[in-house]
Design a protein around this motif. Structure first.
Motif, mmCIF file in Angstrom:
data_model
loop_
_atom_site.group_PDB
_atom_site.id
_atom_site.type_symbol
_atom_site.label_atom_id
_atom_site.label_comp_id
_atom_site.label_asym_id
_atom_site.label_seq_id
_atom_site.Cartn_x
_atom_site.Cartn_y
_atom_site.Cartn_z
ATOM 1 N N ILE A 327 -11.051 12.515 -4.150
ATOM 2 C CA ILE A 327 -10.889 11.112 -3.791
ATOM 3 C C ILE A 327 -9.403 10.798 -3.933
ATOM 4 C CG2 ILE A 327 -11.465 8.721 -4.302
ATOM 5 C CD1 ILE A 327 -14.051 9.617 -5.545
ATOM 6 N N LEU A 328 -8.821 10.167 -2.896
ATOM 7 C CA LEU A 328 -7.399 9.813 -2.905
ATOM 8 C C LEU A 328 -7.274 8.300 -2.785
ATOM 9 C CD1 LEU A 328 -7.865 12.530 -0.939
ATOM 10 C CD2 LEU A 328 -5.358 12.479 -0.955
ATOM 11 N N ASP A 329 -6.438 7.727 -3.614
ATOM 12 C CA ASP A 329 -6.221 6.275 -3.583
ATOM 13 C C ASP A 329 -4.726 6.010 -3.497
ATOM 14 O OD1 ASP A 329 -7.633 3.516 -4.208
ATOM 15 O OD2 ASP A 329 -5.760 3.561 -5.384
ATOM 16 N N VAL A 330 -4.306 5.159 -2.551
ATOM 17 C CA VAL A 330 -2.883 4.848 -2.373
ATOM 18 C C VAL A 330 -2.467 3.919 -3.523
ATOM 19 C CG1 VAL A 330 -1.144 3.819 -0.870
ATOM 20 C CG2 VAL A 330 -3.072 5.083 0.113
ATOM 21 N N ASP A 331 -1.428 4.316 -4.219
ATOM 22 C CA ASP A 331 -0.946 3.515 -5.349
ATOM 23 C C ASP A 331 -0.245 2.254 -4.850
ATOM 24 O OD1 ASP A 331 -1.845 5.497 -7.123
ATOM 25 O OD2 ASP A 331 0.069 6.592 -6.999
ATOM 26 N N ASN A 332 -0.537 1.138 -5.518
ATOM 27 C CA ASN A 332 0.152 -0.134 -5.246
ATOM 28 C C ASN A 332 0.079 -0.556 -3.781
ATOM 29 O OD1 ASN A 332 1.044 -0.133 -8.011
ATOM 30 N ND2 ASN A 332 2.694 1.288 -7.397
ATOM 31 N N PHE A 333 -1.063 -0.289 -3.111
ATOM 32 C CA PHE A 333 -1.175 -0.621 -1.689
ATOM 33 C C PHE A 333 -1.162 -2.128 -1.469
ATOM 34 C CE2 PHE A 333 -3.738 -1.428 2.162
ATOM 35 C CZ PHE A 333 -2.932 -0.782 3.078
ATOM 36 N N LYS A 334 -1.709 -2.897 -2.405
ATOM 37 C CA LYS A 334 -1.728 -4.352 -2.268
ATOM 38 C C LYS A 334 -0.307 -4.899 -2.189
ATOM 39 C CE LYS A 334 -3.660 -8.530 -4.368
ATOM 40 N NZ LYS A 334 -2.406 -9.305 -4.309
ATOM 41 N N GLN A 335 0.603 -4.279 -2.932
ATOM 42 C CA GLN A 335 1.999 -4.731 -2.910
ATOM 43 C C GLN A 335 2.609 -4.515 -1.524
ATOM 44 O OE1 GLN A 335 4.370 -3.066 -6.046
ATOM 45 N NE2 GLN A 335 6.311 -3.731 -5.127
ATOM 46 N N ILE A 336 2.272 -3.386 -0.849
ATOM 47 C CA ILE A 336 2.773 -3.135 0.513
ATOM 48 C C ILE A 336 2.244 -4.206 1.460
ATOM 49 C CG2 ILE A 336 2.700 -1.547 2.459
ATOM 50 C CD1 ILE A 336 2.619 0.744 0.442
ATOM 51 N N ASN A 337 0.969 -4.516 1.335
ATOM 52 C CA ASN A 337 0.374 -5.555 2.189
ATOM 53 C C ASN A 337 1.025 -6.909 1.948
ATOM 54 O OD1 ASN A 337 -1.463 -4.533 3.990
ATOM 55 N ND2 ASN A 337 -3.177 -4.557 2.559
ATOM 56 N N ARG A 403 8.055 5.320 6.418
ATOM 57 C CA ARG A 403 9.039 4.485 7.106
ATOM 58 C C ARG A 403 8.309 3.322 7.788
ATOM 59 N NH1 ARG A 403 14.188 4.889 7.773
ATOM 60 N NH2 ARG A 403 15.285 4.027 9.580
ATOM 61 N N LEU A 404 8.683 2.101 7.385
ATOM 62 C CA LEU A 404 8.101 0.886 7.949
ATOM 63 C C LEU A 404 9.211 -0.052 8.380
ATOM 64 C CD1 LEU A 404 5.224 0.015 5.448
ATOM 65 C CD2 LEU A 404 4.999 0.927 7.754
ATOM 66 N N GLU A 405 9.147 -0.544 9.590
ATOM 67 C CA GLU A 405 10.106 -1.520 10.122
ATOM 68 C C GLU A 405 11.544 -1.059 9.933
ATOM 69 O OE1 GLU A 405 9.245 -5.253 8.279
ATOM 70 O OE2 GLU A 405 7.253 -5.404 9.204
ATOM 71 N N GLY A 406 11.748 0.250 10.150
ATOM 72 C CA GLY A 406 13.101 0.795 10.072
ATOM 73 C C GLY A 406 13.587 1.071 8.677
ATOM 74 N N ARG A 407 12.696 0.898 7.665
ATOM 75 C CA ARG A 407 13.121 1.129 6.284
ATOM 76 C C ARG A 407 12.218 2.163 5.625
ATOM 77 N NH1 ARG A 407 12.988 -4.929 4.150
ATOM 78 N NH2 ARG A 407 11.190 -4.897 5.567
ATOM 79 N N ASN A 408 12.779 2.922 4.654
ATOM 80 C CA ASN A 408 11.976 3.857 3.873
ATOM 81 C C ASN A 408 11.318 3.101 2.726
ATOM 82 O OD1 ASN A 408 12.577 6.238 5.318
ATOM 83 N ND2 ASN A 408 14.566 6.392 4.286
ATOM 84 N N ILE A 409 10.002 3.186 2.661
ATOM 85 C CA ILE A 409 9.234 2.467 1.661
ATOM 86 C C ILE A 409 8.627 3.484 0.703
ATOM 87 C CG2 ILE A 409 7.351 0.846 1.278
ATOM 88 C CD1 ILE A 409 9.720 -0.266 2.889
ATOM 89 N N PRO A 410 8.852 3.352 -0.600
ATOM 90 C CA PRO A 410 8.264 4.282 -1.563
ATOM 91 C C PRO A 410 6.736 4.230 -1.482
ATOM 92 C CG PRO A 410 9.952 2.916 -2.596
ATOM 93 C CD PRO A 410 9.701 2.322 -1.249
ATOM 94 N N LEU A 411 6.083 5.426 -1.607
ATOM 95 C CA LEU A 411 4.631 5.470 -1.564
ATOM 96 C C LEU A 411 4.157 6.697 -2.314
ATOM 97 C CD1 LEU A 411 2.235 4.624 1.269
ATOM 98 C CD2 LEU A 411 2.075 6.907 0.291
ATOM 99 N N SER A 412 3.064 6.523 -3.057
ATOM 100 C CA SER A 412 2.459 7.652 -3.745
ATOM 101 C C SER A 412 0.955 7.454 -3.782
ATOM 102 C CB SER A 412 3.008 7.768 -5.187
ATOM 103 O OG SER A 412 2.618 6.625 -5.953
ATOM 104 N N VAL A 413 0.228 8.541 -4.149
ATOM 105 C CA VAL A 413 -1.228 8.451 -4.250
ATOM 106 C C VAL A 413 -1.667 9.065 -5.567
ATOM 107 C CG1 VAL A 413 -1.548 8.598 -1.748
ATOM 108 C CG2 VAL A 413 -1.656 10.680 -3.128
ATOM 109 N N SER A 414 -2.873 8.686 -5.971
ATOM 110 C CA SER A 414 -3.526 9.315 -7.120
ATOM 111 C C SER A 414 -4.759 10.038 -6.604
ATOM 112 C CB SER A 414 -3.923 8.258 -8.152
ATOM 113 O OG SER A 414 -2.781 7.605 -8.659
ATOM 114 N N ILE A 415 -5.025 11.216 -7.182
ATOM 115 C CA ILE A 415 -6.120 12.056 -6.692
ATOM 116 C C ILE A 415 -7.022 12.449 -7.851
ATOM 117 C CG2 ILE A 415 -6.734 14.222 -5.556
ATOM 118 C CD1 ILE A 415 -3.989 14.208 -4.207
#
Length: 454
Positions: A327-337, A403-415
Motif C-alpha cells: 500500500i502506497l500513500d502520498v505524504d502531505n497530499f492535502k498540502q499540495i491540493n 514538476r507542477l506549473e513550471g516549478r519543482n515540488i517536493p513529494l514523497s510516499v510511505s509504503i
C-alpha cells in the motif's frame, strides 16, 4: 437336318418322253444366319421396349419432329400406343424451345452425334425430353435416329434447385452473413458469401479439420469450439475468432449459429450455419470493459478491479507461490491540493502513477484505490528481504519531487507491505497487515517503507 433351296424344271424328249429335273442348293447356313438376325432384331426390340424411354427414327420439319418408326417404349413415354399416336406421328416442340432443337439439328447435319433437351406437348401437359441422335440419310429428306428419354422429373428437380439457389442468394443479401456447410463424411467445408457485385461466391476447403489447424484458420483458443461444429453439435450465438484473410496474424471475432442435418438413423451428416463478423462490436465491448476497470484520472486499475485481480492471485497460491502486497500513500497530499489547487493535485497523482508503473513488470498488478492511496501486488518475490528491496526501489523512484506549473515540488510516499508465501491468502487479512505496516512507516517519519510477513 438341312435346308435346301430347290428349282424344278421339265424337259420333253423327241420321242415324247417328259423328263423332270430338280436342282437343289444347300442353304442351311443362310437360313441359320437369317434366323439369328431375326432373333437379334427381336432381342433389340425387346431391349428397346424395356427401357425407360424409347428409340425412334424421325425427320424434322418446320412445325416439329415427325416419327417414322419407333419402339413401344417410345409411345409409352407419352402414355400412348402406336394406334392412338397423333395423326402423322407429329411430336410438336414448344415454340420457345425450338432454337435448342435447331442447334441439335445443326450438329447432326455436320455429322456429329448430338444431344439436347426440349419440351414437348404431352396431352394437356408438357414433358421434357432428352434426345441423343445422329443422321442416317442425307439429301432433301433428312432422316435421323436416336434415343428419347423423358426427364421431366429431373428437369423439375433442377428447376427446384435453382429456385432454392435464388432463395439462398436472397437470404444472403438479407442476412449479411457468411453461410457455411460442413460435410462430416468428406470433411469438406463450403463458405458462401456475397462478393462485391452482390453475387454469391463459394469457397471450398477440403480436409477442413487438418487445414484449420495447420493453416491457423481459427484462433488456437477456439479450435475446440470449431471442432464441436465439425462433430455436428447444435450451437447458438457462440463466438469465436477466425483468421483475418487481409491482415496476417490477426483474427476477427464472429458470431456462429449452426444446426446439424441428420440421416434416417438420427446421426449428423452435415452442418449448416451462419457466420457474422462482430469484431467491431467486441472491440467496443472491450473498450467499455477497460474503461470500467480503469481509473479515469491515471489509467491504472480502479479499486474494484484491483481488489478482484489481487484476490484471484492470492486464492491461486500454493506451497510454491510467493509475492508481496504494497500500500502506497502520498505524504502531505492535502498540502499540495490546498497550495496549488485540485487540478495540480490531479496532475501530481498522474505523475506518481507513471513513476510507479515504470517500476513494475507486466505481470504485476497496480491500481489506485482512492484519493492519494495506491496498491500493488508483485508475484514471484522470493523472500521477505527481496520484498523489502522491491519496496525501497519503488520508494526511491518517487523521491525527488514532481514538476507542477513550471516549478519543482517536493513529494514523497510511505509504503507498507506484506510478504505472502506458501498458502492461499485472504485479501482482507493481507490488506489489514499492509495497512498496519503503512502506519508504522508514517509514524517513523514518512518517506519510508515497512514490510512484514504474514
Amino acid at each position: 437336318l438341312k435346308w435346301l433351296f430347290s428349282t424344278r424344271g421339265m424337259m420333253r424328249e423327241e420321242d415324247g418322253t417328259v423328263t423332270v429335273y430338280v436342282i437343289s442348293q444347300d442353304v442351311t447356313r443362310k437360313h441359320e444366319a437369317q434366323s439369328k438376325l431375326e432373333q437379334s432384331r427381336q432381342e433389340f426390340l425387346d431391349l428397346a421396349n424395356s427401357t425407360a424411354g424409347g428409340i425412334a427414327k424421325f425427320c424434322v420439319r418446320e412445325d416439329g419432329i415427325y416419327i417414322l418408326s419407333a419402339s413401344d417404349g417410345f409411345y409409352r413415354m407419352f402414355g400412348l400406343t402406336r394406334e392412338n399416336f397423333p395423326q402423322g406421328g407429329g411430336l410438336l416442340i414448344r415454340e420457345e424451345y425450338a432454337p435448342i432443337f435447331e442447334g441439335l439439328q445443326e450438329k447432326i447435319r455436320r455429322g456429329e452425334a448430338a444431344a439436347s433437351e426440349f419440351c414437348v406437348r404431352k396431352g394437356e401437359e408438357e414433358a421434357w425430353i432428352r434426345v441423343n441422335a445422329n443422321q442416317i440419310s442425307g439429301g432433301s429428306g433428312e432422316t435421323y435416329q436416336g434415343t428419347f428419354v423423358e426427364i421431366t422429373d429431373l428437369v423439375r428437380t433442377r428447376q427446384a434447385l435453382e429456385r432454392e439457389r435464388e432463395r439462398y442468394r436472397a437470404v444472403l443479401k438479407i442476412m449479411d452473413a457468411v453461410i457455411f456447410e460442413y460435410d462430416l463424411e468428406t470433411d469438406t467445408m463450403v463458405f458462401t458469401e456475397q462478393d462485391g457485385a452482390g453475387e454469391a461466391s463459394r469457397r471450398v476447403v477440403p480436409d477442413y479439420k487438418r487445414t484449420m489447424e495447420a493453416k491457423g484458420l481459427v484462433h488456437p483458443d477456439d479450435v475446440e469450439a470449431c471442432l464441436r461444429i465439425c462433430r455436428g453439435e447444435s450451437l447458438s450465438n457462440m463466438e469465436l475468432r477466425l483468421r483475418n484473410p487481409h491482415v496476417p496474424g490477426r483474427f476477427l471475432w464472429h458470431s456462429v449459429q449452426a444446426a446439424p442435418i441428420l440421416n434416417e438413423r438420427g446421426h449428423p451428416v452435415q452442418v449448416i450455419g451462419a457466420l457474422r463478423e462482430i469484431d467491431a462490436h467486441k472491440q467496443e465491448e472491450e473498450d467499455i470493459r477497460r474503461r470500467a476497470q480503469r481509473d479515469a484520472l491515471n489509467g491504472l486499475y480502479n479499486q474494484a478491479e484491483t481488489e478482484e485481480k489481487i484476490k484471484q492471485r492470492l486464492e491461486s497460491f500454493n506451497q510454491n507461490s510467493s509475492g508481496v502486497y504494497f500500500i502506497l500513500d502520498v505524504d502531505n497530499f492535502k498540502q499540495i491540493n490546498d497550495t496549488y489547487g485540485h487540478f495540480s493535485g490531479d496532475e501530481a497523482l498522474r505523475q506518481v502513477s507513471d513513476r510507479l508503473s515504470g517500476q513494475l513488470r507486466a505481470t504485476d498488478i497496480v491500481g489506485r484505490i482512492g484519493g492519494d492511496e495506491f496498491v500493488a501486488f508483485l508475484p514471484d518475490v522470493g523472500s521477505l528481504k527481496d520484498a523489502q528491496t522491491k519496496g525501497e526501489r519503488i520508494l526511491q523512484s518517487l523521491r525527488g519531487g514532481i514538476r507542477l506549473e513550471g516549478r519543482n515540488i517536493p513529494l514523497s510516499v510511505s509504503i507498507g507491505g506484506v510478504f505472502c508465501q506458501g498458502r492461499k491468502g485472504d485479501y482482507c487479512a493481507v490488506y489489514r497487515l499492509a495497512d498496519q505496516a503503512l502506519y508504522e512507516a508514517k509514524r517513523a517519519g514518512k518517506d519510508s517503507c515497512r514490510v512484514c510477513g504474514q
